[in-house]
Write a protein that holds these residues in place. Structure first.
Motif, PDB file in Angstrom:
ATOM      1  N   ASP A   2      -0.432   7.214   9.437  1.00  0.00           N
ATOM      2  CA  ASP A   2       0.573   6.448  10.190  1.00  0.00           C
ATOM      3  C   ASP A   2       0.088   5.048  10.536  1.00  0.00           C
ATOM      4  O   ASP A   2       0.892   4.157  10.817  1.00  0.00           O
ATOM      5  CB  ASP A   2       0.953   7.184  11.477  1.00  0.00           C
ATOM      6  CG  ASP A   2       1.781   8.439  11.196  1.00  0.00           C
ATOM      7  OD1 ASP A   2       2.362   8.529  10.096  1.00  0.00           O
ATOM      8  OD2 ASP A   2       1.831   9.324  12.069  1.00  0.00           O
ATOM      9  N   TRP A   3      -1.223   4.830  10.512  1.00  0.00           N
ATOM     10  CA  TRP A   3      -1.767   3.506  10.831  1.00  0.00           C
ATOM     11  C   TRP A   3      -1.357   2.462   9.795  1.00  0.00           C
ATOM     12  O   TRP A   3      -1.355   1.262  10.100  1.00  0.00           O
ATOM     13  CB  TRP A   3      -3.287   3.570  10.895  1.00  0.00           C
ATOM     14  CG  TRP A   3      -3.845   4.275  12.093  1.00  0.00           C
ATOM     15  CD1 TRP A   3      -3.187   5.162  12.897  1.00  0.00           C
ATOM     16  CD2 TRP A   3      -5.160   4.156  12.620  1.00  0.00           C
ATOM     17  NE1 TRP A   3      -4.012   5.626  13.895  1.00  0.00           N
ATOM     18  CE2 TRP A   3      -5.243   5.017  13.734  1.00  0.00           C
ATOM     19  CE3 TRP A   3      -6.285   3.429  12.245  1.00  0.00           C
ATOM     20  CZ2 TRP A   3      -6.401   5.160  14.492  1.00  0.00           C
ATOM     21  CZ3 TRP A   3      -7.445   3.563  12.995  1.00  0.00           C
ATOM     22  CH2 TRP A   3      -7.502   4.416  14.120  1.00  0.00           C
ATOM     23  N   ILE A   4      -1.053   2.895   8.576  1.00  0.00           N
ATOM     24  CA  ILE A   4      -0.736   1.927   7.518  1.00  0.00           C
ATOM     25  C   ILE A   4       0.728   1.998   7.078  1.00  0.00           C
ATOM     26  O   ILE A   4       1.097   1.434   6.060  1.00  0.00           O
ATOM     27  CB  ILE A   4      -1.661   2.139   6.292  1.00  0.00           C
ATOM     28  CG1 ILE A   4      -1.583   3.587   5.785  1.00  0.00           C
ATOM     29  CG2 ILE A   4      -3.093   1.764   6.639  1.00  0.00           C
ATOM     30  CD1 ILE A   4      -2.375   3.813   4.513  1.00  0.00           C
ATOM     31  N   ILE A   5       1.552   2.662   7.878  1.00  0.00           N
ATOM     32  CA  ILE A   5       2.996   2.707   7.598  1.00  0.00           C
ATOM     33  C   ILE A   5       3.661   1.506   8.269  1.00  0.00           C
ATOM     34  O   ILE A   5       3.368   1.169   9.407  1.00  0.00           O
ATOM     35  CB  ILE A   5       3.621   4.021   8.106  1.00  0.00           C
ATOM     36  CG1 ILE A   5       3.061   5.199   7.318  1.00  0.00           C
ATOM     37  CG2 ILE A   5       5.134   3.989   7.981  1.00  0.00           C
ATOM     38  CD1 ILE A   5       3.286   5.092   5.813  1.00  0.00           C
ATOM     39  N   ARG A   6       4.549   0.852   7.516  1.00  0.00           N
ATOM     40  CA  ARG A   6       5.252  -0.324   8.030  1.00  0.00           C
ATOM     41  C   ARG A   6       6.763  -0.120   7.879  1.00  0.00           C
ATOM     42  O   ARG A   6       7.238   0.533   6.950  1.00  0.00           O
ATOM     43  CB  ARG A   6       4.830  -1.579   7.275  1.00  0.00           C
ATOM     44  CG  ARG A   6       3.350  -1.921   7.409  1.00  0.00           C
ATOM     45  CD  ARG A   6       3.010  -2.324   8.829  1.00  0.00           C
ATOM     46  NE  ARG A   6       1.627  -2.783   8.947  1.00  0.00           N
ATOM     47  CZ  ARG A   6       0.602  -1.986   9.269  1.00  0.00           C
ATOM     48  NH1 ARG A   6       0.831  -0.669   9.474  1.00  0.00           N
ATOM     49  NH2 ARG A   6      -0.621  -2.457   9.375  1.00  0.00           N
ATOM     50  N   ASN A   7       7.515  -0.709   8.782  1.00  0.00           N
ATOM     51  CA  ASN A   7       8.979  -0.609   8.724  1.00  0.00           C
ATOM     52  C   ASN A   7       9.540  -1.486   7.616  1.00  0.00           C
ATOM     53  O   ASN A   7       8.953  -2.486   7.239  1.00  0.00           O
ATOM     54  CB  ASN A   7       9.580  -1.032  10.072  1.00  0.00           C
ATOM     55  CG  ASN A   7       9.163  -0.100  11.194  1.00  0.00           C
ATOM     56  OD1 ASN A   7       8.997   1.106  10.977  1.00  0.00           O
ATOM     57  ND2 ASN A   7       9.004  -0.648  12.397  1.00  0.00           N
TER      58      ASN A   7
END
Length: 281
Positions: A276-281
Protein backbone atom coordinates in the motif's frame (compact mmCIF):
# COMPACT_ATOMS: atom_id res chain seq x y z
CA UNK A 1 9.29 -17.90 -9.41
CA UNK A 2 9.50 -19.87 -12.62
CA UNK A 3 9.20 -17.84 -15.78
CA UNK A 4 8.09 -19.02 -19.21
CA UNK A 5 9.08 -17.55 -22.55
CA UNK A 6 7.40 -19.17 -25.51
CA UNK A 7 8.91 -18.12 -28.81
CA UNK A 8 7.13 -19.62 -31.80
CA UNK A 9 9.49 -19.07 -34.71
CA UNK A 10 7.65 -19.11 -38.01
CA UNK A 11 10.23 -18.09 -40.55
CA UNK A 12 8.76 -16.32 -43.58
CA UNK A 13 10.95 -14.95 -46.34
CA UNK A 14 9.35 -12.05 -48.18
CA UNK A 15 11.73 -11.42 -51.03
CA UNK A 16 12.15 -8.14 -52.84
CA UNK A 17 10.45 -7.28 -56.14
CA UNK A 18 13.67 -8.03 -58.02
CA UNK A 19 13.88 -11.43 -56.43
CA UNK A 20 10.25 -12.20 -57.26
CA UNK A 21 11.06 -11.78 -60.96
CA UNK A 22 13.66 -14.53 -60.77
CA UNK A 23 13.08 -18.23 -61.10
CA UNK A 24 12.37 -20.10 -57.87
CA UNK A 25 15.74 -21.81 -58.01
CA UNK A 26 17.57 -18.48 -57.91
CA UNK A 27 15.77 -16.89 -54.94
CA UNK A 28 18.22 -15.69 -52.28
CA UNK A 29 18.91 -17.93 -49.33
CA UNK A 30 20.03 -16.36 -46.02
CA UNK A 31 22.89 -18.33 -44.52
CA UNK A 32 23.81 -18.19 -40.85
CA UNK A 33 27.44 -18.71 -39.91
CA UNK A 34 28.11 -22.45 -40.08
CA UNK A 35 24.84 -23.27 -41.84
CA UNK A 36 26.49 -23.28 -45.25
CA UNK A 37 27.62 -26.79 -44.35
CA UNK A 38 24.03 -27.96 -44.77
CA UNK A 39 23.50 -29.42 -48.22
CA UNK A 40 19.84 -28.59 -48.92
CA UNK A 41 18.07 -25.25 -48.92
CA UNK A 42 15.53 -26.58 -46.39
CA UNK A 43 18.26 -27.65 -43.97
CA UNK A 44 19.93 -24.24 -44.30
CA UNK A 45 16.67 -22.54 -43.33
CA UNK A 46 16.19 -24.90 -40.38
CA UNK A 47 19.75 -24.17 -39.25
CA UNK A 48 19.13 -20.42 -39.52
CA UNK A 49 15.85 -20.70 -37.60
CA UNK A 50 17.46 -22.66 -34.79
CA UNK A 51 20.31 -20.21 -34.36
CA UNK A 52 18.22 -17.03 -34.49
CA UNK A 53 15.59 -18.54 -32.18
CA UNK A 54 18.19 -19.49 -29.60
CA UNK A 55 20.04 -16.17 -29.67
CA UNK A 56 16.92 -13.99 -29.63
CA UNK A 57 15.27 -16.01 -26.85
CA UNK A 58 18.39 -15.71 -24.71
CA UNK A 59 18.49 -11.94 -25.20
CA UNK A 60 14.81 -11.47 -24.38
CA UNK A 61 15.25 -13.69 -21.33
CA UNK A 62 17.39 -10.92 -19.81
CA UNK A 63 14.25 -8.80 -19.46
CA UNK A 64 11.88 -11.41 -18.05
CA UNK A 65 12.11 -10.08 -14.47
CA UNK A 66 11.34 -6.60 -15.75
CA UNK A 67 8.13 -8.09 -17.20
CA UNK A 68 7.28 -9.46 -13.76
CA UNK A 69 8.09 -6.22 -11.94
CA UNK A 70 5.85 -4.33 -14.39
CA UNK A 71 3.27 -7.14 -14.18
CA UNK A 72 3.17 -7.83 -17.92
CA UNK A 73 1.60 -11.26 -17.59
CA UNK A 74 1.38 -12.05 -21.28
CA UNK A 75 2.13 -10.30 -24.56
CA UNK A 76 2.48 -11.09 -28.24
CA UNK A 77 4.38 -9.41 -31.04
CA UNK A 78 5.56 -9.94 -34.59
CA UNK A 79 9.18 -9.04 -35.26
CA UNK A 80 10.22 -8.12 -38.80
CA UNK A 81 13.75 -7.33 -39.91
CA UNK A 82 15.74 -6.93 -43.11
CA UNK A 83 18.83 -8.88 -44.09
CA UNK A 84 20.66 -6.56 -46.50
CA UNK A 85 22.93 -7.58 -49.36
CA UNK A 86 26.00 -6.80 -47.27
CA UNK A 87 24.78 -9.08 -44.46
CA UNK A 88 23.74 -6.26 -42.10
CA UNK A 89 20.47 -6.60 -40.19
CA UNK A 90 17.96 -3.82 -39.57
CA UNK A 91 14.79 -3.98 -37.50
CA UNK A 92 11.72 -2.91 -39.53
CA UNK A 93 9.03 -3.06 -36.87
CA UNK A 94 7.71 -4.75 -33.74
CA UNK A 95 3.96 -5.18 -34.17
CA UNK A 96 2.22 -5.41 -30.79
CA UNK A 97 -0.54 -3.77 -28.78
CA UNK A 98 1.74 -3.58 -25.73
CA UNK A 99 4.14 -0.59 -26.00
CA UNK A 100 6.33 -1.77 -23.13
CA UNK A 101 6.72 -5.20 -24.72
CA UNK A 102 7.65 -3.45 -27.97
CA UNK A 103 10.37 -1.47 -26.20
CA UNK A 104 11.92 -4.59 -24.67
CA UNK A 105 11.88 -6.38 -28.02
CA UNK A 106 13.73 -3.46 -29.58
CA UNK A 107 16.35 -3.82 -26.84
CA UNK A 108 16.51 -7.60 -27.34
CA UNK A 109 17.08 -7.14 -31.08
CA UNK A 110 19.91 -4.67 -30.41
CA UNK A 111 21.37 -7.13 -27.90
CA UNK A 112 21.18 -9.89 -30.52
CA UNK A 113 23.16 -7.79 -33.00
CA UNK A 114 25.81 -7.03 -30.37
CA UNK A 115 26.02 -10.70 -29.43
CA UNK A 116 26.42 -11.77 -33.05
CA UNK A 117 29.10 -9.16 -33.68
CA UNK A 118 30.99 -10.10 -30.52
CA UNK A 119 30.92 -13.79 -31.42
CA UNK A 120 31.60 -13.19 -35.13
CA UNK A 121 28.24 -14.60 -36.21
CA UNK A 122 26.44 -13.27 -39.26
CA UNK A 123 23.68 -13.84 -41.79
CA UNK A 124 24.72 -13.58 -45.41
CA UNK A 125 22.48 -13.41 -48.45
CA UNK A 126 23.64 -15.44 -51.42
CA UNK A 127 21.81 -16.58 -54.49
CA UNK A 128 21.65 -20.27 -55.25
CA UNK A 129 22.58 -19.31 -58.76
CA UNK A 130 25.98 -17.66 -58.32
CA UNK A 131 25.48 -15.69 -61.55
CA UNK A 132 22.70 -13.64 -59.95
CA UNK A 133 23.24 -10.75 -57.58
CA UNK A 134 22.22 -11.23 -53.97
CA UNK A 135 19.05 -9.42 -52.87
CA UNK A 136 17.75 -8.01 -49.61
CA UNK A 137 15.37 -10.22 -47.67
CA UNK A 138 12.65 -9.38 -45.18
CA UNK A 139 12.24 -11.98 -42.45
CA UNK A 140 9.64 -12.11 -39.69
CA UNK A 141 8.59 -14.25 -36.78
CA UNK A 142 5.92 -14.11 -34.05
CA UNK A 143 6.85 -14.16 -30.39
CA UNK A 144 4.79 -14.70 -27.27
CA UNK A 145 5.69 -14.46 -23.59
CA UNK A 146 3.70 -15.50 -20.56
CA UNK A 147 4.29 -15.62 -16.82
CA UNK A 148 2.91 -18.51 -14.86
CA UNK A 149 1.90 -16.42 -11.83
CA UNK A 150 -0.94 -13.93 -12.14
CA UNK A 151 -0.87 -10.82 -9.93
CA UNK A 152 -4.08 -8.83 -10.07
CA UNK A 153 -3.57 -5.08 -9.84
CA UNK A 154 -6.32 -2.50 -10.16
CA UNK A 155 -4.54 0.62 -8.90
CA UNK A 156 -1.70 2.84 -10.05
CA UNK A 157 1.68 1.76 -8.66
CA UNK A 158 4.89 3.66 -8.02
CA UNK A 159 7.73 1.92 -9.91
CA UNK A 160 10.59 4.44 -9.68
CA UNK A 161 11.66 7.78 -8.26
CA UNK A 162 14.00 10.37 -9.79
CA UNK A 163 15.56 13.41 -8.15
CA UNK A 164 16.78 16.69 -9.60
CA UNK A 165 18.22 18.41 -6.56
CA UNK A 166 15.26 19.09 -4.30
CA UNK A 167 12.77 18.21 -7.05
CA UNK A 168 11.26 14.74 -6.81
CA UNK A 169 9.64 12.91 -9.73
CA UNK A 170 7.49 9.83 -9.23
CA UNK A 171 7.12 7.33 -12.08
CA UNK A 172 3.66 5.79 -11.81
CA UNK A 173 2.46 2.75 -13.76
CA UNK A 174 -1.26 2.37 -14.46
CA UNK A 175 -3.06 -1.01 -14.61
CA UNK A 176 -2.96 -0.67 -18.42
CA UNK A 177 0.85 -0.30 -18.35
CA UNK A 178 0.95 3.38 -19.18
CA UNK A 179 3.49 5.48 -17.30
CA UNK A 180 2.74 8.85 -15.75
CA UNK A 181 5.19 11.28 -14.17
CA UNK A 182 4.34 13.53 -11.24
CA UNK A 183 6.44 16.24 -9.65
CA UNK A 184 6.16 16.05 -5.87
CA UNK A 185 6.33 19.19 -3.74
CA UNK A 186 5.53 18.55 -0.10
CA UNK A 187 2.06 17.04 0.05
CA UNK A 188 1.19 18.22 -3.45
CA UNK A 189 1.71 16.43 -6.76
CA UNK A 190 1.70 17.94 -10.24
CA UNK A 191 0.99 15.80 -13.29
CA UNK A 192 3.67 16.24 -15.98
CA UNK A 193 2.71 13.78 -18.70
CA UNK A 194 2.09 10.23 -19.88
CA UNK A 195 4.55 7.89 -21.63
CA UNK A 196 4.13 4.59 -23.42
CA UNK A 197 7.19 2.89 -21.93
CA UNK A 198 10.06 3.30 -19.52
CA UNK A 199 12.43 3.39 -22.48
CA UNK A 200 10.64 6.51 -23.72
CA UNK A 201 11.14 8.17 -20.33
CA UNK A 202 14.77 7.06 -20.24
CA UNK A 203 15.37 8.88 -23.54
CA UNK A 204 13.56 12.08 -22.54
CA UNK A 205 15.05 15.17 -20.90
CA UNK A 206 15.42 15.95 -18.07
CA UNK A 207 14.79 12.38 -16.86
CA UNK A 208 17.57 10.77 -18.94
CA UNK A 209 20.11 12.80 -16.96
CA UNK A 210 18.65 11.90 -13.57
CA UNK A 211 19.16 8.13 -13.55
CA UNK A 212 20.72 6.75 -10.37
CA UNK A 213 23.71 4.46 -10.51
CA UNK A 214 22.75 0.92 -11.47
CA UNK A 215 24.04 -0.48 -8.17
CA UNK A 216 22.06 1.96 -6.01
CA UNK A 217 18.73 0.93 -4.56
CA UNK A 218 15.80 3.22 -5.33
CA UNK A 219 13.84 4.39 -2.28
CA UNK A 220 10.18 4.13 -3.24
CA UNK A 221 8.70 5.07 0.14
CA UNK A 222 9.69 5.88 3.71
CA UNK A 223 7.95 6.32 7.02
CA UNK A 224 9.02 7.69 10.38
CA UNK A 225 8.84 5.20 13.22
CA UNK A 226 9.76 6.81 16.52
CA UNK A 227 13.43 7.73 16.30
CA UNK A 228 13.86 5.43 13.29
CA UNK A 229 12.92 5.62 9.63
CA UNK A 230 11.52 2.68 7.66
CA UNK A 231 12.51 2.49 3.97
CA UNK A 232 11.01 0.49 1.12
CA UNK A 233 13.60 0.13 -1.62
CA UNK A 234 13.94 -1.70 -4.92
CA UNK A 235 16.37 -2.18 -7.78
CA UNK A 236 16.40 0.38 -10.57
CA UNK A 237 14.00 -0.74 -13.32
CA UNK A 238 15.60 1.73 -15.74
CA UNK A 239 18.54 -0.69 -15.94
CA UNK A 240 16.40 -3.33 -17.60
CA UNK A 241 18.99 -5.87 -18.64
CA UNK A 242 19.58 -8.53 -16.00
CA UNK A 243 17.14 -6.72 -13.70
CA UNK A 244 15.54 -8.90 -11.05
CA UNK A 245 12.66 -8.21 -8.70
CA UNK A 246 13.77 -7.22 -5.23
CA UNK A 247 11.99 -5.20 -2.56
CA UNK A 248 13.87 -4.50 0.67
CA UNK A 249 12.38 -3.04 3.85
CA UNK A 250 15.00 -1.53 6.16
CA UNK A 251 15.11 0.36 9.42
CA UNK A 252 17.43 3.37 9.55
CA UNK A 253 18.45 4.68 12.96
CA UNK A 254 21.25 7.19 12.87
CA UNK A 255 24.01 5.60 10.80
CA UNK A 256 22.72 2.12 11.47
CA UNK A 257 20.73 0.29 8.78
CA UNK A 258 18.99 -2.99 9.55
CA UNK A 259 17.21 -5.07 6.93
CA UNK A 260 13.77 -6.13 8.17
CA UNK A 261 12.16 -7.83 5.18
CA UNK A 262 13.07 -8.92 1.66
CA UNK A 263 10.59 -9.76 -1.11
CA UNK A 264 11.73 -11.30 -4.39
CA UNK A 265 8.46 -11.17 -6.32
CA UNK A 266 5.65 -8.71 -6.89
CA UNK A 267 3.11 -11.21 -5.54
CA UNK A 268 5.04 -11.51 -2.26
CA UNK A 269 5.11 -7.72 -1.85
CA UNK A 270 1.40 -7.49 -2.67
CA UNK A 271 0.62 -9.83 0.21
CA UNK A 272 2.63 -7.65 2.59
CA UNK A 273 1.57 -4.44 4.41
CA UNK A 274 4.15 -2.47 2.42
CA UNK A 275 2.40 -2.80 -0.94
CA UNK A 276 0.00 0.00 0.00
CA UNK A 277 2.99 2.33 0.43
CA UNK A 278 3.48 2.45 -3.35
CA UNK A 279 -0.18 2.63 -4.43
CA UNK A 280 -1.23 5.95 -5.96
CA UNK A 281 -4.65 7.32 -6.89
Amino acid sequence: MYKIISLAFVFIAMVSVDAQKKNLDSISVPLFTGCEKQETREDQFICLQKNITTIYTNQLQHYIYAFEYLNIQSAEAEIQFVVHRDGSLKLKYVDTNEPTFRAYNVLAFQDMLEYMQKNKLSISVKDINAANQATDLVLKFPIKISLNEVVKESSNRLVNVLYDGAIKYEIIMTPTTDFKIYEIKGDQSFYLGKYNSLLEIKNTLPYKNLMQDEKELVTLAESDYGTSKILLQTKNIFYEKDFYTLFIVSEVKGKRIKQLRKYTSLSALKDSPYYDWIIRN
